[in-house]
Design a protein around this motif. Structure first.
Motif, PDB file in Angstrom:
ATOM      1  N   SER A  98     -10.148  -4.673   4.487  1.00  0.00           N
ATOM      2  CA  SER A  98      -9.744  -3.613   5.420  1.00  0.00           C
ATOM      3  C   SER A  98     -10.893  -3.095   6.262  1.00  0.00           C
ATOM      4  CB  SER A  98      -9.113  -2.443   4.654  1.00  0.00           C
ATOM      5  OG  SER A  98     -10.076  -1.778   3.860  1.00  0.00           O
ATOM      6  N   LEU A  99     -12.063  -3.700   6.134  1.00  0.00           N
ATOM      7  CA  LEU A  99     -13.242  -3.246   6.868  1.00  0.00           C
ATOM      8  C   LEU A  99     -13.482  -4.178   8.052  1.00  0.00           C
ATOM      9  CD1 LEU A  99     -15.501  -2.565   3.767  1.00  0.00           C
ATOM     10  CD2 LEU A  99     -14.368  -0.853   5.198  1.00  0.00           C
ATOM     11  N   PRO A 100     -13.284  -3.706   9.288  1.00  0.00           N
ATOM     12  CA  PRO A 100     -13.428  -4.599  10.438  1.00  0.00           C
ATOM     13  C   PRO A 100     -14.774  -5.315  10.509  1.00  0.00           C
ATOM     14  CG  PRO A 100     -12.280  -2.611  11.105  1.00  0.00           C
ATOM     15  CD  PRO A 100     -12.729  -2.380   9.695  1.00  0.00           C
ATOM     16  N   HIS A 101     -15.855  -4.666  10.087  1.00  0.00           N
ATOM     17  CA  HIS A 101     -17.165  -5.322  10.156  1.00  0.00           C
ATOM     18  C   HIS A 101     -17.377  -6.326   9.034  1.00  0.00           C
ATOM     19  CE1 HIS A 101     -17.963  -2.039   7.329  1.00  0.00           C
ATOM     20  NE2 HIS A 101     -19.055  -2.678   6.946  1.00  0.00           N
ATOM     21  N   ARG A 102     -16.463  -6.374   8.055  1.00  0.00           N
ATOM     22  CA  ARG A 102     -16.563  -7.359   6.971  1.00  0.00           C
ATOM     23  C   ARG A 102     -15.430  -8.378   7.024  1.00  0.00           C
ATOM     24  NH1 ARG A 102     -19.788  -5.992   2.726  1.00  0.00           N
ATOM     25  NH2 ARG A 102     -19.807  -8.258   2.448  1.00  0.00           N
ATOM     26  N   GLY A 103     -14.558  -8.264   8.017  1.00  0.00           N
ATOM     27  CA  GLY A 103     -13.410  -9.160   8.092  1.00  0.00           C
ATOM     28  C   GLY A 103     -13.790 -10.620   8.176  1.00  0.00           C
ATOM     29  N   ALA A 104     -14.843 -10.933   8.925  1.00  0.00           N
ATOM     30  CA  ALA A 104     -15.263 -12.326   9.042  1.00  0.00           C
ATOM     31  C   ALA A 104     -15.727 -12.871   7.700  1.00  0.00           C
ATOM     32  CB  ALA A 104     -16.378 -12.454  10.084  1.00  0.00           C
ATOM     33  N   ALA A 139      -5.759   3.902  10.391  1.00  0.00           N
ATOM     34  CA  ALA A 139      -4.900   2.953  11.107  1.00  0.00           C
ATOM     35  C   ALA A 139      -5.665   1.683  11.463  1.00  0.00           C
ATOM     36  CB  ALA A 139      -4.336   3.609  12.364  1.00  0.00           C
ATOM     37  N   GLU A 140      -6.922   1.835  11.875  1.00  0.00           N
ATOM     38  CA  GLU A 140      -7.726   0.650  12.199  1.00  0.00           C
ATOM     39  C   GLU A 140      -7.950  -0.204  10.955  1.00  0.00           C
ATOM     40  OE1 GLU A 140     -10.733   1.840  15.814  1.00  0.00           O
ATOM     41  OE2 GLU A 140     -11.017   2.890  13.903  1.00  0.00           O
ATOM     42  N   GLN A 141      -8.210   0.445   9.854  1.00  0.00           N
ATOM     43  CA  GLN A 141      -8.436  -0.315   8.627  1.00  0.00           C
ATOM     44  C   GLN A 141      -7.158  -0.991   8.147  1.00  0.00           C
ATOM     45  OE1 GLN A 141     -11.531   2.685   6.503  1.00  0.00           O
ATOM     46  NE2 GLN A 141     -11.281   0.702   5.509  1.00  0.00           N
ATOM     47  N   ASP A 142      -6.051  -0.302   8.259  1.00  0.00           N
ATOM     48  CA  ASP A 142      -4.793  -0.901   7.817  1.00  0.00           C
ATOM     49  C   ASP A 142      -4.412  -2.098   8.684  1.00  0.00           C
ATOM     50  OD1 ASP A 142      -4.629   0.971   5.805  1.00  0.00           O
ATOM     51  OD2 ASP A 142      -3.263   2.295   6.900  1.00  0.00           O
ATOM     52  N   ALA A 143      -4.706  -2.009   9.981  1.00  0.00           N
ATOM     53  CA  ALA A 143      -4.429  -3.139  10.866  1.00  0.00           C
ATOM     54  C   ALA A 143      -5.305  -4.340  10.502  1.00  0.00           C
ATOM     55  CB  ALA A 143      -4.655  -2.738  12.324  1.00  0.00           C
ATOM     56  N   GLU A 144      -6.574  -4.072  10.203  1.00  0.00           N
ATOM     57  CA  GLU A 144      -7.477  -5.152   9.779  1.00  0.00           C
ATOM     58  C   GLU A 144      -7.003  -5.758   8.460  1.00  0.00           C
ATOM     59  OE1 GLU A 144     -11.000  -7.609  10.029  1.00  0.00           O
ATOM     60  OE2 GLU A 144      -9.909  -6.387  11.495  1.00  0.00           O
ATOM     61  N   ALA A 145      -6.568  -4.902   7.552  1.00  0.00           N
ATOM     62  CA  ALA A 145      -6.084  -5.396   6.266  1.00  0.00           C
ATOM     63  C   ALA A 145      -4.854  -6.273   6.433  1.00  0.00           C
ATOM     64  CB  ALA A 145      -5.770  -4.223   5.342  1.00  0.00           C
ATOM     65  N   LEU A 146      -3.930  -5.857   7.276  1.00  0.00           N
ATOM     66  CA  LEU A 146      -2.720  -6.649   7.489  1.00  0.00           C
ATOM     67  C   LEU A 146      -3.074  -8.025   8.039  1.00  0.00           C
ATOM     68  CD1 LEU A 146       0.389  -6.664   7.398  1.00  0.00           C
ATOM     69  CD2 LEU A 146       0.362  -5.811   9.753  1.00  0.00           C
ATOM     70  N   ARG A 147      -3.964  -8.046   9.021  1.00  0.00           N
ATOM     71  CA  ARG A 147      -4.392  -9.333   9.591  1.00  0.00           C
ATOM     72  C   ARG A 147      -4.979 -10.239   8.513  1.00  0.00           C
ATOM     73  NH1 ARG A 147      -9.787 -10.253  13.382  1.00  0.00           N
ATOM     74  NH2 ARG A 147      -9.738 -12.519  13.323  1.00  0.00           N
ATOM     75  N   ASN A 148      -5.890  -9.691   7.721  1.00  0.00           N
ATOM     76  CA  ASN A 148      -6.600 -10.521   6.747  1.00  0.00           C
ATOM     77  C   ASN A 148      -5.716 -10.909   5.571  1.00  0.00           C
ATOM     78  OD1 ASN A 148      -9.058 -10.645   8.165  1.00  0.00           O
ATOM     79  ND2 ASN A 148      -9.617  -8.599   7.443  1.00  0.00           N
ATOM     80  N   LEU A 149      -4.826 -10.028   5.169  1.00  0.00           N
ATOM     81  CA  LEU A 149      -3.895 -10.389   4.099  1.00  0.00           C
ATOM     82  C   LEU A 149      -2.956 -11.504   4.537  1.00  0.00           C
ATOM     83  CD1 LEU A 149      -3.056  -6.845   2.724  1.00  0.00           C
ATOM     84  CD2 LEU A 149      -4.134  -8.705   1.429  1.00  0.00           C
ATOM     85  N   ALA A 179       1.605   2.334  -7.618  1.00  0.00           N
ATOM     86  CA  ALA A 179       2.456   1.192  -7.276  1.00  0.00           C
ATOM     87  C   ALA A 179       3.132   1.409  -5.926  1.00  0.00           C
ATOM     88  CB  ALA A 179       3.499   0.982  -8.371  1.00  0.00           C
ATOM     89  N   ALA A 180       3.528   2.653  -5.640  1.00  0.00           N
ATOM     90  CA  ALA A 180       4.184   2.947  -4.358  1.00  0.00           C
ATOM     91  C   ALA A 180       3.248   2.663  -3.183  1.00  0.00           C
ATOM     92  CB  ALA A 180       4.651   4.397  -4.330  1.00  0.00           C
ATOM     93  N   ASP A 181       1.950   2.945  -3.347  1.00  0.00           N
ATOM     94  CA  ASP A 181       0.992   2.650  -2.283  1.00  0.00           C
ATOM     95  C   ASP A 181       0.976   1.157  -1.967  1.00  0.00           C
ATOM     96  OD1 ASP A 181       0.199   5.333  -2.179  1.00  0.00           O
ATOM     97  OD2 ASP A 181      -1.469   5.021  -3.575  1.00  0.00           O
ATOM     98  N   VAL A 182       0.989   0.341  -3.000  1.00  0.00           N
ATOM     99  CA  VAL A 182       0.967  -1.104  -2.788  1.00  0.00           C
ATOM    100  C   VAL A 182       2.294  -1.591  -2.224  1.00  0.00           C
ATOM    101  CG1 VAL A 182       0.834  -3.352  -3.935  1.00  0.00           C
ATOM    102  CG2 VAL A 182      -0.819  -1.553  -4.491  1.00  0.00           C
ATOM    103  N   PHE A 183       3.390  -1.066  -2.740  1.00  0.00           N
ATOM    104  CA  PHE A 183       4.690  -1.497  -2.232  1.00  0.00           C
ATOM    105  C   PHE A 183       4.831  -1.194  -0.739  1.00  0.00           C
ATOM    106  CE2 PHE A 183       6.542  -1.214  -6.739  1.00  0.00           C
ATOM    107  CZ  PHE A 183       6.493  -2.596  -6.900  1.00  0.00           C
ATOM    108  N   ALA A 184       4.201  -0.110  -0.258  1.00  0.00           N
ATOM    109  CA  ALA A 184       4.258   0.205   1.170  1.00  0.00           C
ATOM    110  C   ALA A 184       3.513  -0.853   1.990  1.00  0.00           C
ATOM    111  CB  ALA A 184       3.656   1.587   1.426  1.00  0.00           C
ATOM    112  N   VAL A 185       2.346  -1.295   1.510  1.00  0.00           N
ATOM    113  CA  VAL A 185       1.620  -2.361   2.205  1.00  0.00           C
ATOM    114  C   VAL A 185       2.416  -3.665   2.156  1.00  0.00           C
ATOM    115  CG1 VAL A 185      -0.505  -3.721   2.264  1.00  0.00           C
ATOM    116  CG2 VAL A 185      -0.602  -1.277   1.710  1.00  0.00           C
ATOM    117  N   LEU A 186       3.007  -3.946   1.010  1.00  0.00           N
ATOM    118  CA  LEU A 186       3.802  -5.170   0.878  1.00  0.00           C
ATOM    119  C   LEU A 186       4.996  -5.152   1.823  1.00  0.00           C
ATOM    120  CD1 LEU A 186       3.755  -5.619  -2.996  1.00  0.00           C
ATOM    121  CD2 LEU A 186       2.498  -6.967  -1.305  1.00  0.00           C
TER     122      LEU A 186
END
Length: 285
Positions: A98-104, A139-149, A179-186
């Motif tokens: 979820s860290l844009p500078h570590r995504g690569a 929001a920026e981190q969640d967008a990066e996480a979605l891309r990388n996941l 668990a609810a936090d993870v289910f929301a990302v899923l």
């Protein structure tokens, strides 16, 4: 004259496979060098092992990867689950994705993890989400996480792999605590067309964070778990060292439709790390 030499693996052996259980060799068997741990797990009766990321960098030297794979193969165990690189855990990092500078770094690591998984027949891959950073908005981190996941899930999909997401305790800046936090990302992942992702239900972390594990299991969540890990609380020790009703929860997991292995991810000296399995009801919650 010296006394008898201790054999910690022999002391831990119960004779026969530990049916239904796997063992995390990054937190157990730490008396031994990492590459000796798969064989020690086999000697202690386990058919399946798992590891956190066992290297110091996202893309380790090829020789190190091959040595790790050989240790798994030569020991006769199955690698059941493997973490993606989560950064420097001792320094407090809890994931890169979820860290844009570590995504690569994460995306480069995905290719290494997928290669290990395909060669060893490992199908479960745990992706720690990453701490919140003041450099980026959530929001920026969640967008990066979605891309990388999505990229991670796509890399392991061709051989039947599943990406796991795990709530953690003891990490205040880590955003997935229940668990609810993870289910929301899923739900976001599934909505984007990625179906091979699931919750890693570490019952220790969920309980420590105040999640109602019994209610989760009673509500039918067990059938949605991609993987399960256990430790007792407080202390993160073996079942029976704390206050969690782990025997009951394991029974409820099975009754609720969970068909995977239960991973032992606790801290204990090897000499008595698995004594509770000889009498799993003794003193366990």
């Amino acid at each position: 004259m010296s006394g008898p030499v201790s054999d910690p693996v022999g002391d831990a052996r119960a004779g026969g496979a530990r049916t239904g259980y796997s063992v995390n060799c990054s937190i157990l068997f730490t008396e031994l060098p990492l590459l000796q741990r798969p064989a020690a797990a086999r000697a202690a009766g386990f058919d399946t092992v798992e590891f956190w990321w066992p290297f110091a960098e996202p893309v380790p030297p090829e020789a190190d990867v091959r040595a790790f794979e050989a240790a798994i193969r030569d020991s006769g165990v199955q690698l059941g689950a493997l973490n993606f690189d989560a950064g420097t855990m001792d320094a407090g990092e809890r994931g890169l994705l979820s860290l844009p500078h570590r995504g690569a770094d994460f995306r480069a690591n995905v290719q290494v993890v997928a290669g290990i998984g395909e060669r060893l027949g490992c199908l479960l891959f745990n992706a720690l989400y990453g701490n919140r950073s003041p450099e980026y908005s959530p929001a920026e981190q969640d967008a990066e996480a979605l891309r990388n996941l999505r990229e991670a899930a796509a890399a392991v999909a061709p051989f039947g792999g599943t990406v796991l997401l795990e709530p953690l305790s003891g990490a205040p800046d880590y955003p997935l605590k229940t668990a609810a936090d993870v289910f929301a990302v899923l739900a976001d992942l599934h909505g984007a067309g990625t179906d091979n992702a699931a919750l890693l239900a570490d019952l220790y972390h969920l309980a420590v964070n105040g999640d109602d594990v019994a209610a989760l299991l009673a509500g039918g969540a067990a059938a949605r778990f991609g993987h399960v890990q256990i430790a007792d609380a407080p202390g993160r020790g073996a079942p029976g060292t704390g206050q969690l009703p782990l025997t009951q929860w394991i029974s409820d997991l099975r009754a609720g439709g969970y068909r995977g292995e239960v991973s032992l991810e606790y801290r204990a000296p090897l000499r008595n790390a698995f004594a509770w399995l000889e009498d799993p009801g003794a003193g366990v919650g």
